[in-house]
Design an enzyme around this catalytic site. Structure first.
Site, PDB file in Angstrom:
ATOM      1  N   CYS A 390      -0.536  -1.159   4.421  1.00  0.00           N
ATOM      2  CA  CYS A 390      -0.035   0.131   4.730  1.00  0.00           C
ATOM      3  C   CYS A 390      -0.368   0.850   2.659  1.00  0.00           C
ATOM      4  O   CYS A 390      -0.953   2.182   2.741  1.00  0.00           O
ATOM      5  CB  CYS A 390       1.673   0.181   3.981  1.00  0.00           C
ATOM      6  SG  CYS A 390       2.199  -0.993   2.635  1.00  0.00           S
ATOM      7  N   HIS A 525       6.082  -2.825  -0.578  1.00  0.00           N
ATOM      8  CA  HIS A 525       5.222  -0.683   0.593  1.00  0.00           C
ATOM      9  C   HIS A 525       5.184   0.134  -0.330  1.00  0.00           C
ATOM     10  O   HIS A 525       5.334   0.211  -1.070  1.00  0.00           O
ATOM     11  CB  HIS A 525       6.622  -0.752   2.051  1.00  0.00           C
ATOM     12  CG  HIS A 525       6.184   0.799   3.063  1.00  0.00           C
ATOM     13  ND1 HIS A 525       5.025   0.083   3.514  1.00  0.00           N
ATOM     14  CD2 HIS A 525       6.927   1.566   3.567  1.00  0.00           C
ATOM     15  CE1 HIS A 525       5.310   0.730   4.808  1.00  0.00           C
ATOM     16  NE2 HIS A 525       5.861   1.724   4.832  1.00  0.00           N
ATOM     17  N   ASP A 546       4.679   8.449   6.432  1.00  0.00           N
ATOM     18  CA  ASP A 546       4.755   6.562   6.760  1.00  0.00           C
ATOM     19  C   ASP A 546       3.672   6.144   7.123  1.00  0.00           C
ATOM     20  O   ASP A 546       3.862   6.819   8.108  1.00  0.00           O
ATOM     21  CB  ASP A 546       6.020   6.604   6.649  1.00  0.00           C
ATOM     22  CG  ASP A 546       6.068   5.076   6.596  1.00  0.00           C
ATOM     23  OD1 ASP A 546       5.137   4.215   6.116  1.00  0.00           O
ATOM     24  OD2 ASP A 546       7.576   4.602   7.011  1.00  0.00           O
TER      25      ASP A 546
END
Length: 614
Positions: A390, A525, A546
Site C-alpha cells: 500500500c 495501512h 485506497d
C-alpha cells in the site's frame, strides 16, 4: 523398761517415751531403722515398716511372746466396725515389754508407733495417731487361741493422717489392709505389693526438656522463658532459609545433615536457576514475536514482489485457472517490466479526478463546497504486492500527480511511474545519501527482495532524495469525541481551500485545485487524500483513494451512469466517525528543493521529527 521400736532407745517411764517420740521422731525427719529410706512423715514411716519389714517383725514376735496385739481395751469397750486378725495387729506393731499385757488387763490404752507401742492414759490424745480399742473378750481369746486373736477396732474422734487416715475414707472400707474374710492366715500379696510400691517409692518430679538444646527444666514457665530467648537470638533471615529448605532436605536425604550456610547457598542457586530459566523463556518468546513481526512486515526472507508474483501464478496453474502457456507469457512480461523499472500499468486507472469533478458539478446537491486535488491516477495492489504494497502504491499516486505539475517536472527525471522494486531501489539510494539513518537501520539497509512495509518517514526520505520538499504532520492523538480527529479534517480543508479563486466574491461550489494529493498513514495501512466535501450542516468528509480497491471498482467512477458513479463515490467518502485510529501521519508536498536545501535536510534527518498537531 520401754524400748523405742524406731531407734532402739530404752526408757523407763511412759511419759518419757512419748516425749522421746515427739522430739526425736515426729518433729524431725523420719528414717527407717531397718533400711536407708528417710525424709518421710511419721505415718509414712510407720506404714513402711509395717509393710516392707513385715517378716522382720514376725520373726521378732515369734521370738518374744508371740502374736500379741499393740492395742488394749479402752475403759468402755464398744464393738467396732472393723475386725483385725493377729496378722494385722502384728503389722501395726508388737510390744516387746511384758507390761503391755498388764496394760491390757488393767484397761489401759496403747498407741502404736512404728512397730512398737507406747503406754498412755485414756485421756491422753495425739492427733497424728489413730486410737484403737479392743474388747477384753477378744483379747483373751487371741491370747489363748495361739496367735489367732480377733480385736474389735474402733476409730476415735481424733483426726488421723497418713495411712490410718485413708482407712477411714467414706468411699472405701473401714480397714484398707484387710477384712473379716482375710482374718485367717496371711493377707493378699498383691494388695501389699501395690501399697508397698506406692508408699515406698519416692515421688518423681515432672521434667521438661528444651526442644532446642539439652537443658532440662522442672518448671514449664522457666522452660517457656528459656525457649523465647532461643527465638530472640535467631535472625529472621536464617529462619526463612531454614524453613524454605527443610522440606527439600527431608525429601532428598532424611539422614544427611545440612548446615544453614549450605541451605542459603542452595536457595541462592535455585533462585539463580529460576532467573536463568525465566530469561530463556522471555528470550524465546521475544524471538517468536520478532519472527511474527518479520512475517507481518515482509522482512522474513520469503522474497519480494517477483517471488510472490510467481508463486501466485503457480497456484493459479495448479488450480486450473491459468494454463501453463499463459503462465510463461505473464512471467516473461513481468521480468521485462522489472528489468525496465517501470510499472506495467495493469493496476493503473487514469482520469479519476476529472470524473469526480464532473459528478459533483452535475449530481451532488447536498454539498456546499467540494475541493479536489490535482489530477491523480489510481494504483491498486496486484498479486505481487497484495498485503504489503500500500505504501508503494500511494507513492505512485503522488508521483503520478507531481509529474503533471510544472514545478516538479524538472526534478523528476524519469518520465514514467516506477515499479515497486524500483521504488525500493530509490529508497535504498536515499538511505545511502544519509537520509533517515534510523529507518535504514530498522530495515537493515535493505528493501530489495523483501515484502517490507514502508510508511511516512520512507516517503519523506524518498521525496527529499528526489529534491521534492515534503513535511510530515503527526496527528498523534484524537481531538474530538469518540476518538475522532476533527483537527485533521480542518487542516485538510485548509490545505485544499487555500488555492481557491481568491478574487471571486463567492467561491465556486466545486473546485479542482493544483494541490497534489496527501499521503495519509495510520497503523497497518495508508491511503491518499484527493479531496474534501463540506456539507450544508458544516460537517466535513474526506475523499480517499485506497490501494485496496480493485481496478473494476475504481473504474466505475468513469461510467456515464450517475447511479453507478454515486455508488463508487460513496466508497471514497470518509466522515469523521470513519477515521478513529489513535494516530495519523500526513505527508504533504509543498515545492522543490535546491541542492543546498536538500543537503540541509539530509543533515537534519539524522534526528527526523514530525510536526505534531496539536
Amino acid at each position: 523398761m520401754l524400748t523405742c521400736e524406731i531407734c532402739g532407745e530404752e526408757l523407763v517411764l511412759d511419759k518419757d517415751m512419748k516425749t522421746h517420740l515427739l522430739l526425736s521422731h515426729m518433729e524431725n525427719d523420719m528414717g527407717c531403722p531397718l533400711c536407708s529410706w528417710s525424709g518421710v512423715t511419721y505415718n509414712e514411716l510407720r506404714f513402711h515398716i509395717n509393710t516392707t519389714h513385715k517378716e522382720k517383725q514376725d520373726h521378732d514376735g515369734a521370738e518374744g511372746r508371740g502374736g500379741h496385739s499393740l492395742v488394749r481395751p479402752s475403759s468402755s469397750p464398744t464393738p467396732s466396725t472393723t475386725i483385725v486378725d493377729s496378722h494385722c495387729k502384728q503389722a501395726i506393731g508388737l510390744s516387746r515389754s511384758e507390761g503391755s499385757e498388764k496394760g491390757v488387763a488393767n484397761g489401759n490404752r496403747f498407741d502404736t508407733i512404728g512397730g512398737g507401742v507406747s503406754l498412755r492414759t485414756s485421756n491422753s490424745t495425739l492427733e497424728s495417731k489413730e486410737r484403737m480399742t479392743v474388747s477384753p473378750q477378744a483379747f483373751s481369746r487371741g491370747e489363748s487361741g495361739g496367735g489367732r486373736a480377733v480385736a474389735i477396732v474402733e476409730p476415735t474422734s481424733s483426726v488421723s493422717t497418713g495411712f490410718l487416715r485413708s482407712a477411714q475414707d467414706s468411699s472405701r472400707p473401714t480397714s484398707r489392709h484387710c477384712n473379716a474374710e482375710d482374718s485367717v492366715g496371711v493377707g493378699s500379696a498383691e494388695h501389699t505389693t501395690v501399697k508397698q510400691k506406692r508408699f515406698s517409692s519416692p515421688l518423681k518430679e515432672k521434667q521438661f526438656s528444651c526442644p532446642m538444646c539439652a537443658l532440662v527444666c522442672t518448671d514449664a514457665f522457666i522452660l517457656q522463658e528459656h525457649v523465647e530467648l532461643h527465638l530472640l537470638e535467631e535472625s529472621p533471615a536464617e529462619e526463612a532459609v531454614l524453613g524454605a529448605t527443610s522440606s527439600t532436605e527431608a525429601a532428598s536425604s532424611s539422614n544427611s545433615s545440612v548446615s544453614p550456610n549450605s541451605d542459603l547457598r542452595l536457595a541462592r542457586r535455585l533462585q539463580e536457576e529460576e532467573k536463568q530459566r525465566r530469561k530463556e523463556q522471555e528470550a524465546k518468546r521475544e524471538a517468536e514475536e520478532f519472527k511474527k513481526l518479520q512475517r507481518q512486515f515482509g522482512v522474513d526472507g520469503r522474497g519480494g514482489y517477483r517471488k510472490q508474483m510467481e508463486r501466485t501464478m503457480e497456484k493459479a496453474v495448479s488450480r486450473g485457472v491459468m494454463v501453463p502457456a499463459d503462465f510463461h507469457n505473464k512471467r516473461a512480461e513481468m521480468m521485462e517490466a522489472l528489468a525496465s523499472g517501470v510499472d506495467d500499468g495493469r493496476t493503473r486507472t487514469q482520469g479519476v479526478l476529472g470524473a469526480l469533478y464532473v459528478y459533483y458539478q452535475r449530481e451532488v446537491r447536498d454539498c456546499v463546497h467540494v475541493w479536489l486535488s490535482a489530477d491523480t491516477d489510481h494504483f491498486c495492489s496486484s498479486e505481487g504486492d497484495k498485503g504489503w504494497g500500500c505504501g508503494y502504491r500511494n507513492f505512485q499516486m503522488l508521483l503520478s500527480s507531481l509529474k503533471r505539475m510544472e514545478p516538479y517536472t524538472t526534478c523528476l527525471s524519469e518520465g514514467s511511474v516506477p515499479s515497486i522494486p524500483r521504488v525500493q531501489v530509490l529508497i535504498e539510494g536515499a538511505w545511502r545519501e544519509g537520509l533517515d539513518p534510523q529507518g535504514a537501520t530498522h530495515f537493515n539497509q535493505r528493501l530489495q527482495g523483501t515484502r517490507a512495509w514502508i510508511g511516512a518517514t520512507e516517503i519523506y526520505a524518498l521525496c527529499t532524495s528526489l529534491r521534492v520538499s515534503a513535511r510530515v504532520l503527526d496527528f498523534h492523538q484524537p481531538t474530538g469525541p469518540g476518538d475522532t480527529h476533527p483537527r485533521l479534517f480542518d487542516w485538510v480543508k485548509q490545505y485544499f481551500s487555500q488555492t481557491g479563486a481568491s478574487g471571486a466574491r463567492l467561491p465556486p461550489r466545486v473546485v479542482q485545485t493544483t494541490q497534489p494529493p496527501l499521503y495519509l498513514q495510520h497503523q497497518g495501512h495508508s491511503r491518499s487524500i484527493v479531496g474534501v466535501e463540506q456539507k450544508k450542516n458544516g460537517s466535513l468528509c474526506l475523499l480517499l483513494l485506497d490501494p485496496g480497491c480493485s481496478p473494476g471498482d475504481v473504474r466505475k467512477l468513469l461510467s456515464q451512469d450517475g447511479s453507478t458513479v454515486g455508488t463508487a463515490v460513496r466508497r471514497l467518502r470518509k466522515f469523521s466517525g470513519n477515521l478513529k485510529h489513535r494516530q495519523y501521519q500526513v505527508v504533504v508536498v509543498d515545492g522543490v528543493l535546491s541542492p543546498e536545501e536538500k543537503q540541509t535536510r539530509v543533515l537534519n534527518s539524522r534526528t527526523l521529527q514530525a510536526e505534531r498537531i496539536p
